[in-house]
Design a protein around this motif. Sequence first.
Motif, PDB file in Angstrom:
ATOM      1  N   PHE A 229      52.092  45.657  45.796  1.00  0.00           N
ATOM      2  CA  PHE A 229      51.201  46.811  45.755  1.00  0.00           C
ATOM      3  C   PHE A 229      51.953  48.145  45.757  1.00  0.00           C
ATOM      4  CE2 PHE A 229      47.671  44.147  46.025  1.00  0.00           C
ATOM      5  CZ  PHE A 229      46.488  44.872  46.068  1.00  0.00           C
ATOM      6  N   ARG A 230      53.250  48.130  45.955  1.00  0.00           N
ATOM      7  CA  ARG A 230      53.983  49.389  46.012  1.00  0.00           C
ATOM      8  C   ARG A 230      53.894  50.161  44.716  1.00  0.00           C
ATOM      9  NH1 ARG A 230      57.226  50.923  50.289  1.00  0.00           N
ATOM     10  NH2 ARG A 230      56.820  52.914  49.262  1.00  0.00           N
ATOM     11  N   GLY A 231      53.586  51.442  44.852  1.00  0.00           N
ATOM     12  CA  GLY A 231      53.497  52.323  43.689  1.00  0.00           C
ATOM     13  C   GLY A 231      52.240  52.202  42.888  1.00  0.00           C
ATOM     14  N   VAL A 232      51.273  51.385  43.342  1.00  0.00           N
ATOM     15  CA  VAL A 232      50.014  51.232  42.607  1.00  0.00           C
ATOM     16  C   VAL A 232      49.184  52.505  42.733  1.00  0.00           C
ATOM     17  CG1 VAL A 232      47.841  49.976  42.508  1.00  0.00           C
ATOM     18  CG2 VAL A 232      49.985  48.739  42.857  1.00  0.00           C
TER      19      VAL A 232
ATOM     20  N   LYS B 284      32.905  49.671  36.465  1.00  0.00           N
ATOM     21  CA  LYS B 284      32.816  50.956  35.765  1.00  0.00           C
ATOM     22  C   LYS B 284      32.594  50.736  34.275  1.00  0.00           C
ATOM     23  CE  LYS B 284      35.062  55.465  35.470  1.00  0.00           C
ATOM     24  NZ  LYS B 284      36.241  56.278  35.905  1.00  0.00           N
ATOM     25  N   ALA B 285      33.326  49.788  33.722  1.00  0.00           N
ATOM     26  CA  ALA B 285      33.142  49.476  32.302  1.00  0.00           C
ATOM     27  C   ALA B 285      31.745  48.910  32.041  1.00  0.00           C
ATOM     28  CB  ALA B 285      34.210  48.488  31.848  1.00  0.00           C
TER      29      ALA B 285
ATOM     30  N   GLY C  69      35.396  45.859  45.752  1.00  0.00           N
ATOM     31  CA  GLY C  69      36.605  46.619  46.062  1.00  0.00           C
ATOM     32  C   GLY C  69      37.797  45.719  46.263  1.00  0.00           C
ATOM     33  N   ALA C  70      38.049  44.832  45.308  1.00  0.00           N
ATOM     34  CA  ALA C  70      38.981  43.730  45.510  1.00  0.00           C
ATOM     35  C   ALA C  70      40.446  44.146  45.528  1.00  0.00           C
ATOM     36  CB  ALA C  70      38.756  42.661  44.430  1.00  0.00           C
ATOM     37  N   THR C  71      40.773  45.394  45.259  1.00  0.00           N
ATOM     38  CA  THR C  71      42.152  45.853  45.416  1.00  0.00           C
ATOM     39  C   THR C  71      42.267  46.879  46.535  1.00  0.00           C
ATOM     40  OG1 THR C  71      41.842  47.562  43.714  1.00  0.00           O
ATOM     41  CG2 THR C  71      42.758  45.442  43.001  1.00  0.00           C
ATOM     42  N   GLY C  72      41.203  47.039  47.309  1.00  0.00           N
ATOM     43  CA  GLY C  72      41.208  48.002  48.399  1.00  0.00           C
ATOM     44  C   GLY C  72      41.796  47.441  49.673  1.00  0.00           C
TER      45      GLY C  72
ATOM     46  N   GLU D 280      43.334  48.980  35.135  1.00  0.00           N
ATOM     47  CA  GLU D 280      44.581  48.870  35.887  1.00  0.00           C
ATOM     48  C   GLU D 280      44.385  48.018  37.141  1.00  0.00           C
ATOM     49  OE1 GLU D 280      44.591  52.138  33.162  1.00  0.00           O
ATOM     50  OE2 GLU D 280      43.237  51.768  34.861  1.00  0.00           O
ATOM     51  N   ARG D 281      43.238  48.214  37.812  1.00  0.00           N
ATOM     52  CA  ARG D 281      42.952  47.417  39.011  1.00  0.00           C
ATOM     53  C   ARG D 281      42.670  45.966  38.625  1.00  0.00           C
ATOM     54  NH1 ARG D 281      39.227  52.114  41.872  1.00  0.00           N
ATOM     55  NH2 ARG D 281      40.981  53.372  42.590  1.00  0.00           N
ATOM     56  N   ALA D 282      42.027  45.769  37.491  1.00  0.00           N
ATOM     57  CA  ALA D 282      41.797  44.402  37.014  1.00  0.00           C
ATOM     58  C   ALA D 282      43.129  43.705  36.736  1.00  0.00           C
ATOM     59  CB  ALA D 282      40.936  44.432  35.753  1.00  0.00           C
ATOM     60  N   GLU D 283      44.062  44.437  36.163  1.00  0.00           N
ATOM     61  CA  GLU D 283      45.383  43.870  35.881  1.00  0.00           C
ATOM     62  C   GLU D 283      46.114  43.509  37.161  1.00  0.00           C
ATOM     63  OE1 GLU D 283      49.550  45.136  33.593  1.00  0.00           O
ATOM     64  OE2 GLU D 283      47.771  46.418  33.448  1.00  0.00           O
TER      65      GLU D 283
END
Length: 445
Positions: A442-445, A276-277, A231-234, A259-262
């Motif tokens: 992170f704004r708007g992600v 997921k991929a 959960g590296a973008t959580g 998108e999270r990978a980017e």
Amino acid sequence: MEQILEAIQAGASSDDIANLPIPESYRASFVKRDEAAMFEGVDSWDKDPRASLHVDQVATPELAPDEVYIAVMASSINFNTVWTSIFEPLPTFGFLDRMARDGEYGARHSRDEHIVGSDASGVVLKVGAAVRNWKPGDEVTVHCNYVDDQDPSAHDDSMLAANQKIWGFETNFGALADLSVVKANQLMPKPTHLTWEEAAVNGLCSATSYRMLVSDNGARMKQGDSVLIWGATGGIGGYAVQYVLNGGGRPIGVVSSPERAELLNKMGCEAVIDRKAAGYQFWSDEYTQDESEWRRFGKDIRAVNGGEDVDIVFEHPGRSTMGASIFAVKRGGTVVTCAATSGYMVEFDNRHFWMKLKKLLSSHFANYAESWAANKLLDQGRIQPLLTDVYDLDHVGDAALAVHHNEAEGKLGVLCLAPAEGLGVSDPEKRERIGEDKITMFRGV
């Protein structure tokens, strides 16, 4: 509270703020004792915090000698607020009733409403007679470790204290309100370059990640260590990525979308696995894990980590991933865990654990020294807030629902007494030096 807000916005002196009257009641978000059974028979996913979180006036509690009143300018949503709002794994009024046995000031916490919230930025309004290091007018953030410093068990690592609690979850008078009561040893200086809402979202998650990875009480990450982060973008994973990068390590982020990978790549995390991929099925059925999937996962890790297994796994999903985490960490490596968002009854193959001398380390929030150190890194601009969106207090139920359904990356802020976003920056030059693009990544992600 309007008079208090006007004084804060006008830059009133410490003496002027100290002379302001504390209101007899204030606006707060809370759950009700008589509604604790409202979701009985309802699936956890379908329990709606908007039905249980109320926003209304509550009575102002008396101030203990080691406490302060703060005007809460902003707060944020953590999973513990979600758990309180859906009364899982149990209603939190039991925590408050046990506090009532701790004497006169403990008894204040046992009410028919539980005021929630475990993160805050704000302004000190009044201090108790025993408070030394803080004064009215101080701009602060608040960490949520609530301990009684008269108990000897609290004086090595306070997270091991017999009476350790989480403010706003296991105590009353939490942060999702216009006013709050906190112990003086919960206060930290507000980072001067951050807005109220940016400063409010870090305390719980950032300090949790700091203890897990950096502290002597955690995995003791070294320069060059590779760290697998679920959960590296959580909420906590995004801070973990930053601590690994700041400490000279190599993060391997696990996410669930391109998108999270980017976003991870934008943060400087080059090694990313899109689970997921990849379609990992670590459990072939409810009772059986698939070791071949662990091995496939380990192969994918080595492919992005220079052919090596990872030194540390930053683990918090629990049941769904623990078996794979124990398998994937290197011989002699460490899995450090702080939660179990997918289930707390975990299973792993003990042969891979004991024969390769791996370590499983538990971690829970952070003590005052760790929280202070994490806050200092935020103030220096070495760690950035993970604020993605902001709600007002009247829509706290919507924010809690978004977290409950995993619809938000990073952290969701909540404006309390602050009338609008973007306020509270006292050092705009430092903000410019650190970089708006970094602070608001992170704004708007």
